[in-house]
Structure formats: structure tokens, C-alpha cells
Design an enzyme around this catalytic site. Structure first.
Site, PDB file in Angstrom:
ATOM      1  CE1 TYR A 101      -3.601   2.747   1.046  1.00 44.49           C
ATOM      2  CE2 TYR A 101      -1.544   3.573   2.318  1.00 44.49           C
ATOM      3  CZ  TYR A 101      -2.861   3.889   1.596  1.00 44.49           C
ATOM      4  OH  TYR A 101      -3.619   5.147   1.542  1.00 44.49           O
ATOM      5  CD  GLU A 189      -5.924   5.010  -0.587  1.00 48.82           C
ATOM      6  OE1 GLU A 189      -5.902   4.932   0.411  1.00 48.82           O
ATOM      7  OE2 GLU A 189      -6.728   4.624  -1.314  1.00 48.82           O
TER       8      GLU A 189
END
Ligand code: GDP
Ligand code: MN
Length: 380
Positions: A101, A189
Site C-alpha cells: 500500500y 493512493e
């Protein structure tokens, strides 16, 4: 302002972040054409402004052309958390070995952009943050210095990135940070950033939210906006030059000035009510805008009372009154409308509104209290 994955990937690509070579398709035929001639498997991905598409069945691997057709047929038109899928992204499937992530937000408390990385990629980061926060590393970046090489090394170590991929990670984090800053993002993201079987890093998913306050210096935002994904009333308000945000309460508030809008929401809550929206008609509102504001606010079925709080400076109270009267002529308004209209030309406004069913109040608190009472009564 949110954009689609394929748009975010195009931005990341411009900043040197490797992304799969994808094609957007808005029909099954286009999807099949996009996959034809390439290698398989391909991945068929729903393009909607909501996360968790994978879990909802909006991300499917297709081993052959027939599967592309099948998945595109199923995904196009699918409803994911209230959003209808109008486009799919067709990409070569990635041979995923590890999912990481990578995210960035503005940490308001620390007053720095904050890079977040985690080896628990692919799953929703909110869940990781809630259950195992130690699995997320946070690196605050001083914009005057930029992303420092020691921070990149720290991220690489935290993620346990294989040695041969460290250089690639440095380029990705550098590009990611620059994209975030230069495009004035409020959130970015890559979840997951993927390490492939061949040892390469690639952005498998991408998400970008722009800071609306920066829109004035980013004319390129306009082309990325997808009105089909936005709250319809918010789109109509934007086209009318009004700033409107839908909220969950029942009192529709129409106000001039963002500060007064905030104060109005506060005072409504103070008296135990819940605002149904934030609506700022702006400093120089004309009668037509007031009419449109009233139409938009009352188009929300949750609204059972309207509260006008106008402090006439440049805005003339009589113009506001004219706008309200026009709206009442045009719309079938049955809910109570409470007014606090003070300032420039308030006498003229009072004269215009005399004899109508509108409830005029002398002060802001009286108006808010009255609106809350009427709303509560209306709700029971
Ligand atoms: P999200 O569910 O909306 O976050 O959509 P993602 O693009 O992140 O996809 C969800 C999950 O699908 C990813 O975490 C991967 O595990 C999987 N996935 C997506 N693309 C591929 C691909 O090309 N190959 C493989 N094997 N899995 C993929
Ligand atoms: Mn994802």
C-alpha cells in the site's frame, strides 16, 4: 473532486510511476476490441468513484476473449455502492507476487503531506489502520525539502522490498509525491502497488482526489470531472454558480458567504436541528440564483424546512426577496420558509415579502430556533 482509476493512472504515468497499458471501454464491443490482439489474461475493471470494487465483483481476470465478453457484460451497468458502471478498464493481467500500500494525504494536525506505506496492501487501508496500525509507516514530508532519500530508504526497509526493486521504489515514491504536490491532491493512493513475479514494481490500482480549492489553477481538472458520478444536485448547483454540499439533516439552509454558512449550520445544531445542506449563494447573488438555490435545496426530499440567513452587503436583500418570490411562483413549495434578511435594502425586501406565508425573523438565533421547531414538528 474524485477521478477514475484510469485517469489517475494516466497522471501517475506522466510522473514516471509504472502502470499497466490499459484501454477504457464503454461497451462490451469496445472491451472485446481492447483485449483483442494482446496477451491474456487481461483484467476487466469497473470504473466508478468508489473503492472496494474487487469485493463487489467489479474486478475480474479474463483468461480468454470469451471471458472478457462475459465479464464486461456483467460489469458494465453493475451498481457498485450506488454508482452505475459506465466504463471498464481493460489491462494486461499482472502476475502478482506481493501487494503493498502506498498513500498520501495532508496531515492537517502536523501541517505536512504524509506518505503512508504498508506491506498489508490490497486490502482496505482503513481496516489496517483500525486493527493493526503498526503495519502502516507514516513519513511526514517537509515541502521545502521534498521527499528525502533517507525517507525512501526507510519506506523500502519497512516494506521489506527486495534489494533489486529499491531503485524502482525510489522512482515511484518520488513521482508519486511530485504528482500529489503538483496536481494539488487531497489524497492519492496506489493500493496495491505490486511486485510482479519478474521482480518489477507496478501500480495495479490508482486513486486520486483533487483539492477543489485548487481548481482555479488547474484548468485540466475540468476534463477529468465525471458529472455522472457526482451528487446530481451538487452538479446543478455548480452550473448555477452556487456552492452546495448535501448533508444528512432536514433543514435546508440558504446563506450568503461561506463563513455565514458555517455559522448557520452551527446555530441550527445549537438549537438541536440538523442542516440538510451547505449552500452559499455567494457575494453578488442575483434573483435567478436565489430561485435556483431554493429549487435545488427543496429538490432534496429530506428537506422539510428552509432557513434563509442573508446578511446583505453587496447582496441586496430585495434581490433575494425577488428570487424567493419567483421560486414560490414557479415551484410548488409546501414546506415552511424561515427568513432572516438584514442589511442592504432590507426595508424593500420586507415590503416585497409582506402578506406572504414566509416567516420573517429579526435575528439569526430566532430564525434558527424557529426553523428547528418547524422542522421537528414537520418530522413527527
Ligand atoms: P479495488 O477493489 O477497487 O481496490 O480494486 P483493485 O484494482 O485494487 O483490485 C482489487 C484486487 O484485485 C487487487 O488487490 C488484486 O488482488 C486483484 N487484481 C487486480 N488486478 C489484477 C491483476 O492484473 N492480476 C491479478 N492476479 N490480480 C489483480
Ligand atoms: Mn485497490
Amino acid at each position: 473532486m474524485k477521478i477514475h482509476e484510469y485517469q489517475a493512472k494516466a497522471i501517475f504515468r506522466d510522473y514516471g510511476v509504472p502502470v499497466p497499458a490499459g484501454t477504457v471501454a464503454s461497451s462490451v464491443t469496445e472491451a472485446c476490441e481492447a483485449a483483442a490482439g494482446g496477451s491474456f489474461p487481461v483484467v476487466v475493471k469497473a470504473q466508478v468513484h468508489v473503492g472496494g470494487r474487487g469485493k463487489a465483483g467489479g474486478v475480474k481476470l479474463a483468461p480468454d476473449p470469451a471471458a472478457v465478453k462475459k465479464h464486461a457484460t456483467a460489469i458494465l451497468g453493475m451498481n457498485i455502492k450506488g454508482s452505475t458502471v459506465r466504463r471498464v478498464l481493460i489491462e494486461p493481467g499482472i502476475d502478482i507476487q506481493t501487494e503493498y500500500y502506498v498513500g498520501m494525504i495532508v496531515d492537517r494536525a502536523r501541517r505536512y503531506p504524509c506518505l503512508m506505506v504498508s506491506a498489508a496492501g490490497g486490502v482496505e487501508i482503513e481496516e489496517v489502520a483500525a486493527t493493526t496500525p503498526e503495519k502502516i509507516a507514516r513519513l511526514h514530508i517537509d515541502p521545502a525539502l521534498g521527499l528525502r532519500s533517507f525517507q525512501i530508504r526507510r519506506a523500502a526497509r519497512f516494506l521489506a522490498i527486495p534489494k533489486q526493486a529499491e531503485k524502482a521504489l525510489a522512482a515511484i515514491l518520488g513521482g508519486f509525491y511530485r504528482a500529489f504536490m503538483e496536481k494539488d491532491c487531497s489524497l492519492a493512493e496506489i493500493n496495491p502497488l505490486v511486485l510482479t513475479g519478474a521482480g518489477e514494481l507496478i501500480a495495479c490500482d490508482a486513486k486520486i482526489n483533487f483539492d477543489d480549492n485548487a481548481a482555479y489553477r488547474h484548468p485540466e481538472y475540468a476534463a477529468l470531472r465525471d458529472d455522472a458520478e457526482a451528487e446530481p444536485l451538487e452538479v446543478q448547483a455548480r452550473h448555477a454558480g452556487l456552492s452546495y454540499v448535501k448533508l444528512d439533516g432536514r433543514i435546508g439552509c440558504i446563506v450568503n458567504g461561506a463563513g455565514l454558512a458555517m455559522a448557520t449550520m452551527d446555530i441550527v445544531k445549537h438549537f438541536g436541528g440538523e442542516p440538510a445542506n451547505f449552500l452559499d449563494i455567494g457575494g453578488g447573488a442575483k434573483a435567478e440564483q436565489v430561485t435556483e438555490a431554493l429549487r435545488i435545496v427543496t429538490a432534496d426530499p429530506a428537506v422539510n424546512t428552509v432557513l434563509f440567513n442573508i446578511f446583505g452587503g453587496i447582496v441586496r436583500c430585495d434581490r433575494v426577496a425577488e428570487g424567493i418570490l419567483e421560486a414560490m411562483r414557479r415551484l410548488d413549495l409546501v414546506i415552511p420558509i424561515v427568513l432572516r434578511l438584514v442589511g442592504t435594502n432590507e426595508d424593500k425586501a420586507r415590503a416585497l415579502l409582506a402578506g406572504t406565508s414566509l416567516i420573517a425573523c429579526a435575528t439569526m438565533s430566532e430564525a434558527a430556533r424557529t426553523a428547528v421547531e418547524l422542522s421537528t414538528r414537520g418530522a413527527t
